[in-house]
Scaffold this active site. Structure first.
Site, short mmCIF file in Angstrom:
data_model
loop_
_atom_site.label_atom_id
_atom_site.label_comp_id
_atom_site.label_asym_id
_atom_site.label_seq_id
_atom_site.Cartn_x
_atom_site.Cartn_y
_atom_site.Cartn_z
N ASN A 152 0.80 -1.23 0.00
CA ASN A 152 0.00 0.00 0.00
C ASN A 152 0.83 1.28 0.00
OD1 ASN A 152 0.82 -0.64 2.58
ND2 ASN A 152 -1.07 0.00 3.56
N GLU A 249 5.16 -4.93 11.55
CA GLU A 249 4.08 -3.93 11.40
C GLU A 249 2.97 -4.62 10.64
OE1 GLU A 249 3.88 -1.14 12.69
OE2 GLU A 249 5.92 -0.62 13.25
N CYS A 283 -3.30 0.27 7.00
CA CYS A 283 -3.30 -0.71 8.10
C CYS A 283 -3.99 -0.19 9.35
CB CYS A 283 -1.88 -1.11 8.41
SG CYS A 283 -0.82 0.31 8.73
N GLU A 461 8.27 1.42 14.45
CA GLU A 461 8.95 2.20 13.44
C GLU A 461 8.87 3.66 13.88
OE1 GLU A 461 7.26 0.70 9.55
OE2 GLU A 461 9.31 -0.07 9.48
#
Ligand code: NAD
Length: 487
Positions: A152, A249, A283, A461
């Site tokens: 994405n 993630e 997400c 992250e």
């Protein structure tokens, strides 16, 4: 349209091809047209990339952090200079509208480079006083890190992983998603032009098997993966079995809670951004919109009214606000969930079908879709759909909505809209999610740690937290007295 890069891979500072690798068709999701043909990395190329990374890493780690920072800062300038080109590639490769990619993708990578160039010279260990002795710690790089991207946000994925990894003195081999493999190659070109020594950032293409080969190779020390929960479990399991580091993630089914005292217009905007941005392929999306019963009908009416104004069309038209989904498979998956929602008894307020797109009939289109009367046990309320499908759930009180919001295996994100300040913080404190917003949704500035809890991930992250995940601590005890010995 032709977006064929010079070659499929970028290894040791140059484009590399090996036509023996499995063919990867790169498709423009708006039309289904093949815009490039790449080859997956062969075992020989995987070996070459890892060896190049390992060979370059030690010297890189030995540089002063300010010297590494200087190169990242030059990369920052180059990313900004190529913003529009990157946006066009990203929109063509992913189908996400140019009205997003022009302002988000290269920009977020530029900011990551700027951030890590800025902070790395001041990122140090600590000194620990021990009376007559003392100890100090060193933050040492891990070595060769593997980055594996989702489809994405491919450029952002490559940048968010490589910027902190490189700043901390690591090398990286990055494998983009097979669905959006192009823009990571641009980042490799940029690093080279910025003066990054060859071998420190490599891009190899491929499917899951290439990712797996990179993770299990003895030269790799860590994997940072963005992807689905099932993939994350496999990859972290493999890394764990080899005692390697892992940052995961993963996906979500995040709650967005709108209380009766919410600023209504902002809550409507938040709900729209939390479900339809990037055609729902985010997400952190707040796909379970919990609305207090007293404002339910009013909110749904406004959401539907605004969602009808979404401009679906060619992602390369700057006026368009929603492009297609990434692939035929994803379109089918989303349509199946919509059918399931209807079967389960949810009420379809709008959308649910494939829009008629003249001249782009081969694309993977889907209408923005809103379901109401959704209950907690419906599959559309429990499983990640990864498309523009909003589920609205009514609630009556605070404790109830917290319990329902937390009743999921996921824990990526959560949002609360309310003008009641104590309530906002009280509720957020009880929500099981890594990334939370009060009176907004889906913003992810690089200064803020990003990641999930429960099945949505491990590690973080962005921010200083990412540096902790790309380094390991060495503790050094320093004696200034005699050695005490019992012998
Ligand atoms: P995916 O899990 O299908 O693939 C992700 C990546 O993993 C791809 O590059 C794929 O080739 C690779 N891969 C697959 N199997 C592997 C294996 N066995 N070993 C190593 N690598 C392997 O995910 P996707 O469909 O590309 O992306 C969508 C998913 O990603 C959604 O669940 C979404 O929520 C999640 N996502 C999470 C974040 C986040 O930051 N938390 C961001 C974006 C997307």
């Amino acid at each position: 349209m032709n977006l064929q890069p010079k070659a499929s891979h970028f290894i040791n500072g140059e484009y590399v091809e090996d036509t023996a690798g499995r063919v990867i068709d790169v498709v423009y999701p708006a039309t289904g047209e093949v815009i490039a043909k790449l080859h997956a990395a062969t075992p020989a190329l995987i070996e070459k990339a890892l060896n190049a990374a390992a060979a370059a890493q030690k010297e890189w780690a030995a540089l002063r952090p300010v010297e590494r920072a200087r190169i990242l800062r030059r990369a920052h300038d180059l990313v900004r200079a190529r913003n529009d080109e990157i946006a066009r590639v990203e929109s063509t490769d992913t189908g996400r509208a140019l009205s997003e990619t022009l302002y988000v993708d290269a920009v977020s990578v530029a900011e990551a480079l700027e951030f890590y160039a800025g902070v790395i010279p001041a990122y140090n260990g600590e000194t620990i006083s021990l009376g007559n002795a003392f100890a100090y710690t060193r933050r040492e790089p891990l070595g060769v890190c593997i980055g594996i991207g989702a489809w994405n946000y491919p450029f952002q994925g490559a940048g968010w992983k490589s910027a902190p990894a490189l700043a901390a003195g690591n090398a990286m081999v990055f494998k983009p998603s097979e669905n959006s493999p192009l823009s990571a190659l641009i980042l490799a070109e940029i690093y080279k032009e910025a003066g990054l020594p060859d071998g420190l950032f490599n891009v190899v293409q491929g499917h899951g098997d290439v990712g797996q080969a990179l993770v299990e190779h003895p030269l790799s020390a860590k994997v940072s993966l963005t992807g689905s929960v099932p993939t994350g479990k496999k990859v972290l399991g493999l890394a764990g079995s080899l005692m390697k580091h892992g940052t995961m993630e993963l996906g979500g089914k995040s709650p967005l809670i709108i209380f009766e005292d919410a600023p209504l217009e902002n809550a409507v905007r938040g709900a729209l951004m939390a479900n339809f941005y990037s055609t729902g392929q985010v997400c952190t999306n707040g796909t379970r919109v919990f609305v207090h019963r007293s404002i339910h009908d009013q909110l749904v009416e406004k959401v539907v009214e605004r969602a009808r104004e979404i401009r679906i069309g060619d992602p390369l038209d700057p006026e368009v606000t929603m492009g297609p989904l990434i692939s035929k498979a994803q379109q089918e998956k989303v349509l199946n969930y919509i059918a399931l929602g209807k079967e389960e008894g949810a009420k379809l307020e709008m959308g649910g079908g494939i829009p008629a797109m003249q001249g782009m009939e081969g694309g993977f289109w889907i209408e923005p879709t809103v379901f109401t009367n959704v209950t907690d046990n419906m599959r559309i309320a429990r499983e990640e759909i990864f498309g523009p499908v909003m589920s609205v759930l009514a609630f009556d009180d605070e404790e109830e909505v917290i319990a329902r919001a937390n009743d999921t295996e996921f824990g990526l994100a959560a949002g609360v809209f309310t003008n009641n300040l104590p309530r906002a913080h009280r509720v957020i404190a009880k929500l099981q999610a890594g990334m939370c917003w009060i009176n907004n949704y889906n913003l992810a500035p690089v200064e803020v740690p990003f990641g999930g809890v429960k099945s949505s991930g491990v590690g973080r992250e962005c921010a200083m937290a990412a540096l902790d995940h790309y380094t390991q601590i060495k503790s050094v005890y320093v004696e200034s007295d005699d050695v005490v010995s019992v012998f």
